[in-house]
Enzyme design. Structure first.
Site, PDB file in Angstrom:
ATOM      1  N   ARG A  65      -4.285  -5.378   1.418  1.00 60.10           N
ATOM      2  CA  ARG A  65      -2.985  -6.014   1.643  1.00 60.10           C
ATOM      3  C   ARG A  65      -2.819  -6.485   3.078  1.00 60.10           C
ATOM      4  NH1 ARG A  65       0.397  -5.214  -2.537  1.00 60.10           N
ATOM      5  NH2 ARG A  65      -0.631  -4.063  -4.195  1.00 60.10           N
ATOM      6  N   ALA A 116      -0.187  -0.293  -2.574  1.00 61.64           N
ATOM      7  CA  ALA A 116       0.899  -0.383  -3.556  1.00 61.64           C
ATOM      8  C   ALA A 116       0.316  -0.781  -4.900  1.00 61.64           C
ATOM      9  CB  ALA A 116       1.968  -1.373  -3.107  1.00 61.64           C
ATOM     10  N   SER A 117      -0.942  -0.363  -5.138  1.00 62.01           N
ATOM     11  CA  SER A 117      -1.628  -0.632  -6.395  1.00 62.01           C
ATOM     12  C   SER A 117      -1.611  -2.124  -6.716  1.00 62.01           C
ATOM     13  CB  SER A 117      -1.016   0.213  -7.519  1.00 62.01           C
ATOM     14  OG  SER A 117      -1.795   0.129  -8.680  1.00 62.01           O
ATOM     15  N   HIS A 118      -1.136  -2.486  -7.909  1.00 60.07           N
ATOM     16  CA  HIS A 118      -1.195  -3.874  -8.368  1.00 60.07           C
ATOM     17  C   HIS A 118       0.050  -4.676  -8.014  1.00 60.07           C
ATOM     18  CE1 HIS A 118       1.019  -1.662 -11.418  1.00 60.07           C
ATOM     19  NE2 HIS A 118       1.636  -2.795 -11.689  1.00 60.07           N
TER      20      HIS A 118
END
Length: 506
Positions: A65, A116-118
């Site tokens: 990210r 934040a994963s997906h």
């Protein structure tokens, strides 16, 4: 009124908006917040382990990210300024960060993954670990309370900051796992040299699996896509549940005539595959596949899944493979904790797996690890090829699947949505009990699950949101329409339900 830090708690991890760029979503996860949370983790860990802060070792990693690097620097400052020592793992996966707490020679006291994963590019968060696994929600609340109550946490008691390429160390563990598992009589070092295997990492952090695992094992990985980290996620959402993402890896497998396609989510705690025929193996199919593998190794063991798995899967596990299917609640932490509980009670259980792709094996600390799951499947794929000249599809050919499988999400419009949703479920249970041809399934641990002849549906209350999902599987459109009409008649009396999606489809 909730403190801003309290609002970041999402079950057992931290989630928030870290970047501007999405209309209506203002930043609520700042570098200052992350810094003080890092310091609070130090104090909590010191108290829990009864170790002086100056002797603590904490690893920190991040996914791809855009906000990850700055948040990583901030949390490292918070940790070192509160006296503990940091091992900066850079780009890493969530499972790798847990492994840094248990792998011999490292065994850090705690680990933090910035992910934040997906979720979309503007979001970020924190997942925290000890060697016992991901911390529980109660632990996270304690850490947040420490962060709120002690303004002098970040007090310049400088610990050390070190860098380590831990993802390479973790990858070597997977490589050796596959080599030992296949135990090839032809080529022990490169047991996958007869296979073309491609990866779609969705520009998350799963690209390491291509160069550090598959190529080391001799696989042809030409055709792998989106393996370079890019926090904008420009090609598709890195999510095995996303229709566009699954279509992308499916097309890549067909185009490149691959033996297998692998797709990871952003931080590699979930995965799915596509076989050589272009068939998606996710959700019930993925559970069936790994269940067949596990039940061969551990006959009669219990397979714990979430609540929305199919009738056909239960028949596959119990009637065809002789196992026990324990259908529990939604939420990967729920299924993992239930599997751990069963083992402690004396009921043997070797896997907990959710339809989202979270799979945790007893042999691997009950860690939900997409890369480990795939490695386990690759071992079986190679052995099937070498010993029987068969492919993975043979393992799930007996799985019965419904012709119609849908999910509808019914929004609750009132503020006190949990009480409102609970009342509806209680009323639904009474309605179904008195309806001819419908039978409430027991045991059931979430919502109301009803068998309607050969069809079934489950209505439940979302874990976090003012939503009541309805999962429905039938063998015909007519069966679907009949069930939806009955549900529409029942739900129409609740004025704070938005049932427009049912009206549209009934």
């Amino acid at each position: 009124m909730l403190n801003p830090l309290d609002k970041l708690i999402n079950e057992n991890d931290i989630r928030g908006v870290a970047l501007e760029g999405v209309e209506g979503e203002s930043v609520n996860l700042t570098e200052d917040m992350v810094k003080v949370l890092g310091a609070a983790f130090v104090k909590w860990l010191s108290n829990k382990k009864q170790i002086d802060k100056r002797d603590l070792k904490i690893s920190v990693g991040r996914d791809s990210r855009l906000s990850g690097e700055k948040l990583k620097d901030a949390i490292i400052d918070g940790i070192t300024n509160n006296g503990a020592n940091v091992y900066d793992c850079g780009l890493a996966s969530t499972p790798a960060m847990f492994m840094s707490t248990v792998l011999e020679g490292y065994e850090y006291d705690g680990a933090i993954m910035i992910t934040a994963s997906h979720l979309p590019f503007n979001r970020n968060g924190l997942k925290l670990f000890t060697k016992e696994g991901a911390i529980e929600k109660s632990d996270l609340k304690q850490i947040v309370d420490i962060a709120k109550s002690e303004a002098d946490l970040v007090n310049k008691q400088c610990g050390s900051a070190n860098t380590i390429d831990f993802i390479s160390i973790y990858a070597k563990v997977l490589v050796e796992k596959i080599r030992e598992g296949v135990n090839s009589k032809v080529d022990k070092l490169q047991p996958l040299k007869d296979f073309k295997i491609i990866v779609d990492a969705g520009n998350g952090c799963g690209g390491f699996y291509v160069n550090k695992v598959l190529k080391e094992l001799g696989a042809n990985t030409f055709g792998s896509q989106f393996i370079e980290p890019d926090g904008r996620f420009p090609n598709h959402i890195p999510n095995p549940e996303d229709e566009e993402a699954m279509h992308s890896i499916k097309e890549a497998v067909i185009k490149n005539k691959a033996d297998l396609g692998i797709i990871f989510d952003t931080d590699v705690d979930r995965a799915a595959i596509v076989d050589s025929y272009g068939n998606e193996i996710n959700r019930n199919r993925l559970i069936a596949l790994i269940s067949a593998i596990i039940l061969e190794e551990h006959p009669k063991t219990t397979i714990v899944t979430d609540s929305v798995t199919s009738v056909g899967l239960k028949q596959f596990i119990e009637d065809i493979h002789g196992g026990k299917h324990h259908r529990f609640k939604r939420g990967y932490k729920n299924v993992i904790n239930e599997a751990i509980r069963l083992n402690k009670s004396g009921a043997e259980c070797h896997i907990a797996i959710e339809t989202s792709g979270h799979a945790a094996l007893k042999e691997n600390y009950f860690l939900d690890d997409g890369a480990y799951l795939i490695s386990k499947i690759l071992v079986k794929m190679a052995k099937l090829k070498h010993e029987k000249n068969e492919n993975l599809h043979e393992l799930i050919k007996d799985l019965k699947e419904a012709n119609v499988s849908v999910e509808y999400r019914i929004k609750i419009k009132c503020e006190n949505f949990k009480d409102y949703g609970t009342k509806i479920l209680n009323d639904l249970e009474e309605y179904c009990t008195n309806k001819e041809g419908w039978k409430i399934e027991v045991p059931n641990y979430e919502g109301v699950r009803v068998k309607c002849g050969d069809a079934w549906f489950l209505m439940r209350l979302s874990l976090h949101d003012p939503v009541m999902p309805i999962n429905l599987e039938t063998n015909s459109q007519k069966e679907k329409q009949d069930i939806l009409k009955c549900l529409l008649d029942f739900l129409s009396k609740y004025q704070d339900l938005d049932i427009s999606v049912l009206k549209k489809n009934a």
